[in-house]
Scaffold this active site. Structure first.
Site, PDB file in Angstrom:
ATOM      1  CE  LYS A 150      -6.080  -0.191   1.825  1.00  0.00           C
ATOM      2  NZ  LYS A 150      -6.783  -0.810   2.952  1.00  0.00           N
ATOM      3  CD  GLU A 156      -2.767   1.342   2.453  1.00  0.00           C
ATOM      4  OE1 GLU A 156      -2.711   0.479   3.334  1.00  0.00           O
ATOM      5  OE2 GLU A 156      -3.565   2.286   2.480  1.00  0.00           O
TER       6      GLU A 156
HETATM    7  P1  13P Z   1      -9.414   4.180   4.274  1.00  0.00           P
HETATM    8  O1  13P Z   1     -10.302   3.432   3.318  1.00  0.00           O
HETATM    9  O2  13P Z   1     -10.166   4.816   5.414  1.00  0.00           O
HETATM   10  O3  13P Z   1      -8.468   5.117   3.582  1.00  0.00           O
HETATM   11  O4  13P Z   1      -8.532   3.092   4.999  1.00  0.00           O
HETATM   12  C1  13P Z   1      -7.987   2.065   4.267  1.00  0.00           C
HETATM   13  C2  13P Z   1      -6.685   1.699   4.833  1.00  0.00           C
HETATM   14  O5  13P Z   1      -6.479   0.584   5.220  1.00  0.00           O
HETATM   15  C3  13P Z   1      -5.649   2.727   4.891  1.00  0.00           C
HETATM   16  O6  13P Z   1      -4.429   2.155   5.241  1.00  0.00           O
END
Ligand code: 13P
Length: 341
Positions: free
Chosen positions: A220, A178
């Site tokens: 992600k 991510e």
């Molecule tokens: P949000 O969808 O609130 O951005 O959170 C997702 C997430 O896991 C961020 O690390």
């Protein structure tokens, strides 16, 4: 490492019609969320809240492929003594675990951070696997502002993401990679596109250098989207078109799946954007949601810490899960939202 098995899990995480529930708020973040609904952030309240979500049988079994947990939660039991991990498994979803330890200021780079938590990660992954986790998450944060991001921040964060991903695969755990480019700020969608492109390219370069198997991971990312404070907000169609163009340019087809973060979009925007992207198919990877706020804001409000509101909280969660499940097939319509209201 058994890559066939990793690929099976990664593919299951992005099953069409399903997506990931990000319930991995750190202690600080969940406190903020609870403050907003007037609930004290005690260990028991955090447990009760998350138990409510995981026991929403209909939502969990039909629309949720996996749940990202925080360290505290993976070791917690439900009120009746059942491990919360078991509730998730019983609903047919895969338990996952956030393993980064947050961000620290990056020296010589004012306003920028690097995500930490690599020390002893191999040992921690082993314990999480034994407890049932089959995937993990590590979030790097890239901020857009005047003069930032620096190539330094992009580079060290990509390096850490790849270190983490390689350790996960060695432990037979699918890494969610991510690299989040924040939507805070007044930048336009073009700038978000350009920065995200640099970040994704650097991230995949590092993943290759560190021999991460792309077939055994899930990306992600943020969407290509206007900054929250930008005067000119891009339309749903423009966000969808630019995001798909960007991902096709940067993400190899060997990656089984992409699951977006919501990043501060409204519930309905997050759903509409994902839905619009599926109108642009066919796509080379599975494409779904891994939302935190966009799945939980409504149930948190409906619950508000009261046991008598558990059913209402579960209904609110089920509704958002269903809307996003439909969006992950391009079958959502805004009229479905009004009907529910
Ligand atoms: P949000 O969808 O609130 O951005 O959170 C997702 C997430 O896991 C961020 O690390």
């Amino acid at each position: 490492m058994n890559l066939t098995e990793l690929n099976k899990v990664a593919t299951a995480m992005v099953t069409p019609g399903k997506g990931i529930l990000a319930a991995d708020e750190s202690s600080g973040t969940i406190r903020k969320r609870f403050d907003a609904i007037g609930v004290e952030s005690t260990e028991e309240n955090r447990r009760d809240y998350r138990e409510m979500l995981f026991r929403a049988k209909d939502a969990m079994s039909r629309y949720i492929s996996g749940v990202i947990l925080y360290d505290e939660t993976i070791w917690q039991n439900a009120k009746d003594g059942t491990p919360l991990v078991k509730l998730i498994e019983q609903a047919g979803a895969i338990p996952g675990i956030k393993v980064d330890e947050g961000t620290q200021a990056l020296p010589m780079c004012p306003g920028e951070t690097v995500t930490v938590g690599l020390d002893r990660l191999a040992e921690r992954l082993k314990k999480y696997y034994e407890r049932g986790a089959r995937f993990a998450k590590w979030r790097a944060v890239i901020d857009i502002g005047s003069g930032i991001p620096s190539m330094t921040a992009i580079s060290v964060n990509a390096h850490a993401l790849a270190r983490y991903a390689a350790l996960c695969q060695a432990a037979q755990i699918v890494p969610i990679v991510e690299p989040e480019v924040l939507m805070d700020g007044d930048h336009d969608i073009e700038r978000c596109y350009e920065v995200t492109q640099r970040v994704l390219n650097k991230t995949f370069q590092e993943l290759r250098v560190q021999r991460v198997a792309l077939e055994g991971m899930v990306l992600k990312p943020n969407m290509a989207i206007s900054g929250k404070k930008c005067a000119k907000q891009a339309s749903v169609e423009e966000v969808a078109e630019k995001t798909i163009r960007l991902l096709k340019a940067c993400v190899p087809a060997a990656v089984p799946g992409i699951a977006f973060l919501s990043g501060g979009q409204s519930d309905e925007e997050a759903t509409a954007h994902l839905n619009a992207m599926h109108k642009l198919g066919p796509l080379p990877w599975g494409l779904t949601f891994s939302y935190g706020r966009a799945l939980q804001a409504a149930p948190q409000k409906a619950w508000s810490g009261r046991p008598e509101n558990v059913a209402a909280g579960q209904r609110a969660f089920s509704h958002r899960a269903r809307m996003n499940g439909l969006a992950s097939r391009g079958e959502w319509q805004s009229s479905l939202e009004q009907k529910a209201a």
